[in-house]
Motif scaffolding. Sequence first.
Motif, PDB file in Angstrom:
ATOM      1  N   LEU A 313       0.819  -1.210   0.000  1.00  0.00           N
ATOM      2  CA  LEU A 313       0.000   0.000   0.000  1.00  0.00           C
ATOM      3  C   LEU A 313       0.853   1.261   0.000  1.00  0.00           C
ATOM      4  N   ARG A 314       2.157   1.138   0.183  1.00  0.00           N
ATOM      5  CA  ARG A 314       3.048   2.287   0.148  1.00  0.00           C
ATOM      6  C   ARG A 314       3.623   2.542  -1.244  1.00  0.00           C
ATOM      7  N   GLU A 315       3.271   1.718  -2.205  1.00  0.00           N
ATOM      8  CA  GLU A 315       3.765   1.947  -3.565  1.00  0.00           C
ATOM      9  C   GLU A 315       3.199   3.254  -4.109  1.00  0.00           C
ATOM     10  N   LEU A 316       4.069   4.050  -4.709  1.00  0.00           N
ATOM     11  CA  LEU A 316       3.686   5.362  -5.224  1.00  0.00           C
ATOM     12  C   LEU A 316       3.489   5.309  -6.730  1.00  0.00           C
ATOM     13  N   ASP A 317       2.427   5.962  -7.179  1.00  0.00           N
ATOM     14  CA  ASP A 317       2.138   6.056  -8.604  1.00  0.00           C
ATOM     15  C   ASP A 317       2.753   7.331  -9.183  1.00  0.00           C
ATOM     16  N   LEU A 318       2.308   8.495  -8.693  1.00  0.00           N
ATOM     17  CA  LEU A 318       2.857   9.811  -9.027  1.00  0.00           C
ATOM     18  C   LEU A 318       2.680  10.199 -10.494  1.00  0.00           C
ATOM     19  N   ALA A 376      -7.986  -5.610  -1.861  1.00  0.00           N
ATOM     20  CA  ALA A 376      -8.475  -6.737  -1.054  1.00  0.00           C
ATOM     21  C   ALA A 376      -7.406  -7.813  -0.913  1.00  0.00           C
ATOM     22  N   ALA A 377      -6.691  -8.113  -1.998  1.00  0.00           N
ATOM     23  CA  ALA A 377      -5.658  -9.145  -1.943  1.00  0.00           C
ATOM     24  C   ALA A 377      -4.499  -8.722  -1.041  1.00  0.00           C
ATOM     25  N   ILE A 378      -4.109  -7.460  -1.125  1.00  0.00           N
ATOM     26  CA  ILE A 378      -3.022  -6.955  -0.273  1.00  0.00           C
ATOM     27  C   ILE A 378      -3.425  -7.039   1.191  1.00  0.00           C
ATOM     28  N   LEU A 379      -4.637  -6.586   1.504  1.00  0.00           N
ATOM     29  CA  LEU A 379      -5.096  -6.598   2.890  1.00  0.00           C
ATOM     30  C   LEU A 379      -5.300  -8.020   3.417  1.00  0.00           C
TER      31      LEU A 379
END
Length: 388
Positions: A313-318, A376-379
């Motif tokens: 969830l910390r991956e940045l798109d930017l 959902a998969a990450i969580l």
Amino acid sequence: YPGVNYSTAPLSNRFTRLIQDIEAGRITLSHDADGRGYLDSMLEALDIDPDSQMLVFSDTALKTRLVNAKTPRALYFNDDTYVGFNPGSRSIEIAAMDSVVGPVFFDFSQDPEHIEMEREVNQCLRCHDSYSMSGGGVPRFLLSSVLANPEGEIVTHEVSIVTDTSTPLNRRWGGMYVTGRHGNQETLGNFVIDDVSKLTNLNLSANGNKDDLSEFLDTTPYISNGSDIVGLMVLEHQLEVQNRLTRVIFESRTLLHQEGQIDEDVLKMLVQPLLESLFMVHEITLIDTVIGDSGFTERFQKLGVSDTRGRSLRELDLQTRTFTYPFSYLIYSEAIEALPEPVKSKLFEGVREILAGQSTETVFDRLTEAERESVAAILLDTKPEIFQ
């Protein structure tokens, strides 16, 4: 807010734990007598990345006499703690997200002879308790955007606002320095009103896309020479979530104190704004790529808890938004974990409904099926209790 006991409740946050470790002799801070005092050592002890540095030259701070366009206030942060440093000041300012009472504020002496800390429950709250203006009375973190002159004084209140992720970039970061690349997008960063005629024709493009701040000030007294735009964008999201979380904490604890329970409809109403911020549904869309100029981007992402496919969830798109996956990394925070049980249960229920596409709130319609499936998969891998 009876039941919260903001001034007297035992605290639970990163900074007070550091003070306890110092007092018990488990940690020792080093003091740089010729430079920044305890700052560098404190950041290390609090696990705060020095590249999170942002420089604020508006005098929207406690020590206004020390702040101007040549000697801005430096701010550093991690997920729950904020450190303010003014060159020449006799103290360091700390704010922390406490899992029991929300934002708390401290003054830490720069005296090399002994460690001294004081909790602030008066002066800081004159601004940080500004919800009271509309009857709220809940402490909050503030990121404001203003137009300021070289002395740091606000020259007009017409564009003075408290910003969040819904604020257009061209209204953000006034009174602050900003380094990094943002393409054709404009911001109020680096805009010093040294001539009032600038107010009639705000040419923001001239001060954007800066790799360093040498044309504005000497950054030698500070840890870094920048004020990274990516850090500012992450901070914008973080403060929005924490402020909404604080309101949930105050209102739910008060209701439980007064009535012993919270009605289902009231619970849903309490967590709805927090859910909206966790899912980032009000964030503006970027129209150009944002690139940081320090190591903040890389270090921030490395702290992520990954699922079995390596996603975090910390991956940045930017490119079109701040984060790759539209759900906040603050779901792992101590403050979420410490929510009263009925509130946390209702919050997790809301998360499940939204991820399953079953929410009746149209504000979540902007989430695509692919986005909901990824979150959902990450969580499921990293915080499975949400689904239990």
